[in-house]
Design an enzyme around this catalytic site. Sequence first.
Site, PDB file in Angstrom:
ATOM      1  N   SER A  35       0.801  -1.235   0.000  1.00  0.00           N
ATOM      2  CA  SER A  35       0.000   0.000   0.000  1.00  0.00           C
ATOM      3  C   SER A  35       0.830   1.280   0.000  1.00  0.00           C
ATOM      4  O   SER A  35       0.272   2.366  -0.209  1.00  0.00           O
ATOM      5  CB  SER A  35      -0.931   0.024   1.208  1.00  0.00           C
ATOM      6  N   LYS A  46       0.452   3.418  -2.942  1.00  0.00           N
ATOM      7  CA  LYS A  46      -0.777   4.194  -3.219  1.00  0.00           C
ATOM      8  C   LYS A  46      -0.547   5.702  -3.342  1.00  0.00           C
ATOM      9  O   LYS A  46      -1.047   6.320  -4.285  1.00  0.00           O
ATOM     10  CB  LYS A  46      -1.832   3.888  -2.147  1.00  0.00           C
ATOM     11  N   TYR A  90      -3.084  -2.952 -10.364  1.00  0.00           N
ATOM     12  CA  TYR A  90      -2.890  -2.477  -8.982  1.00  0.00           C
ATOM     13  C   TYR A  90      -2.045  -3.478  -8.185  1.00  0.00           C
ATOM     14  O   TYR A  90      -1.155  -3.101  -7.414  1.00  0.00           O
ATOM     15  CB  TYR A  90      -4.264  -2.258  -8.342  1.00  0.00           C
ATOM     16  N   TYR A 103      -4.900   4.529   7.698  1.00  0.00           N
ATOM     17  CA  TYR A 103      -6.226   3.882   7.773  1.00  0.00           C
ATOM     18  C   TYR A 103      -6.991   4.331   9.021  1.00  0.00           C
ATOM     19  O   TYR A 103      -6.994   5.493   9.366  1.00  0.00           O
ATOM     20  CB  TYR A 103      -6.087   2.356   7.741  1.00  0.00           C
ATOM     21  N   VAL A 120       1.176  -3.786   3.920  1.00  0.00           N
ATOM     22  CA  VAL A 120       1.032  -5.042   4.670  1.00  0.00           C
ATOM     23  C   VAL A 120       2.283  -5.920   4.672  1.00  0.00           C
ATOM     24  O   VAL A 120       2.353  -6.874   5.450  1.00  0.00           O
ATOM     25  CB  VAL A 120      -0.143  -5.937   4.199  1.00  0.00           C
TER      26      VAL A 120
HETATM   27  N1  GLN Z   1      -1.888  -5.319  -2.073  1.00  0.00           N
HETATM   28  C1  GLN Z   1      -2.492  -5.205  -0.778  1.00  0.00           C
HETATM   29  C2  GLN Z   1      -3.995  -5.334  -0.901  1.00  0.00           C
HETATM   30  O1  GLN Z   1      -4.548  -4.828  -1.799  1.00  0.00           O
HETATM   31  C3  GLN Z   1      -2.131  -3.889  -0.170  1.00  0.00           C
HETATM   32  C4  GLN Z   1      -2.773  -3.667   1.174  1.00  0.00           C
HETATM   33  C5  GLN Z   1      -1.903  -2.962   2.147  1.00  0.00           C
HETATM   34  O2  GLN Z   1      -0.692  -2.878   2.026  1.00  0.00           O
HETATM   35  N2  GLN Z   1      -2.491  -2.469   3.222  1.00  0.00           N
HETATM   36  O3  GLN Z   1      -4.635  -5.972  -0.091  1.00  0.00           O
END
Ligand code: GLN
Length: 457
Positions: free
Chosen positions: A65, A68, A191, A243, A261
């Site tokens: 993430s 992003k 993505y 988040y 994550v």
């Molecule tokens: N690729 C992961 C997902 O879409 C990214 C989520 C994350 O890093 N919080 O679930």
Amino acid sequence: MQTPVPDYLDEVRETCAHEGDDGEVASYIPELADADPSLFGVALCTIDGTVYASGDAEHRFTIQSISKPFAYALALADRGLDTVLEHVGVEPSGDAFNEISLEQSGRPRNPMINIGAITTHALVGDADTTPADRVRRIREGLSAFAGRELEVDDAVRRSELDTASRNMALAYLVHAQGKLEGEPHDAVEGYIEQCSLLVDVRDLAVMAMTLASGGRNPVTDEQVVPAWVCRQVLAVMATCGMYDAAGDWMSTVGIPAKSGVAGGVLGALPGQVGIGAFSPKLDRFGNSVRAVRTCERLSRDMGLHLMQAPEVASHVLYGVVEPDDDGDGVREVQLQGTMHFAAAEVALRELERVPDDGAPVVVDLSRVASTNDVGRRMLREGIRRLQRDGHDVRVSDPDRLLDSRDRAEVATDALPADEEGTADTATERADTERPEEEGRATEQAHERSGTDRAGTD
Ligand code: GLN
């Protein structure tokens, strides 16, 4: 002597490691479950591109993430703010990263949660960009932020794609609301590839510092995206990056940040520092336990909280030289430091104190380190008004601060424009209205401080 920063960073890392890591390695992407939970690295990048690292700084992990905000930056640069805002909002969701979080209009709440990030991914490039070209643009764009060629971890990519039902569902939902461009499947596939780019903590620190430097990579010197884009991205990171822990994060750490994550956390403090931290065990919000703790320590120790008031404005006045009782010598207002709104306001009040006698005035900017657009306009306007009142104003500006723009500035269209007859014309007028003869006192001042006329140096 050796700078103590590396020792300090080692100490922070060791302390944070010993405090334990009572979290869980992410397992919903099967390939991530194999991560070694003892890995722990941290890096800092400074404004001039110096990188300090400690611990497992060479270990590469998938960006997840943390990609992003960078995909959001590219979408903003490619499509402009209005188009991006039509598709994705900027409100914190208070929800987990993979929640169905839509506004009434059908727009995902923000680009930092999955539903908004998949939508944002599809906006990179233009309406005719193919999915493959879009992924290429993202890989090249993120590589430019990092200052090196980033590669995809294909095992993690396939592993996530095999278990992507939830992200697929999110994409189809946004598509049904008319907010997702192109095919939902293509958007999720792209993505996931974006999330599978491999980085280490040094990369994260440099990427963060690029955001924190108005889009200029401090190592390669490349202007990756315009400055206004970074302001927008950092604002959304500050409110939505962590988040449902975003509010807590902002009050305790106070650094715009993004987690992933795989265990990475990136923090970007505008104009000061880029932070990269990594350790695989996550808290219940999906943020790395040790990386969060590291950022808390760094923020506390080094006074990095965004809301901590800087102590610069009141020191803007270096000194004032007054003519002596016989009227010999020339009045000189000597400024220093960083010239932004608050500092320039203090400087203008000092110029206001200049007696209304039409005598020459020297404005010495040789100790001013930098000025933003607002500071520059305010000073120019002050000089123009002194001239209007009949003063012969000379400006010592060896670094040409009054007629340059610094690179970290926001877009001009976001700022009030120069008005006719105000700042922009001040230096020209000083130039054209130069008297034939220079006064003796002013000549002396010129020699003493290397002063030049406004607009001529
Ligand atoms: N690729 C992961 C997902 O879409 C990214 C989520 C994350 O890093 N919080 O679930």
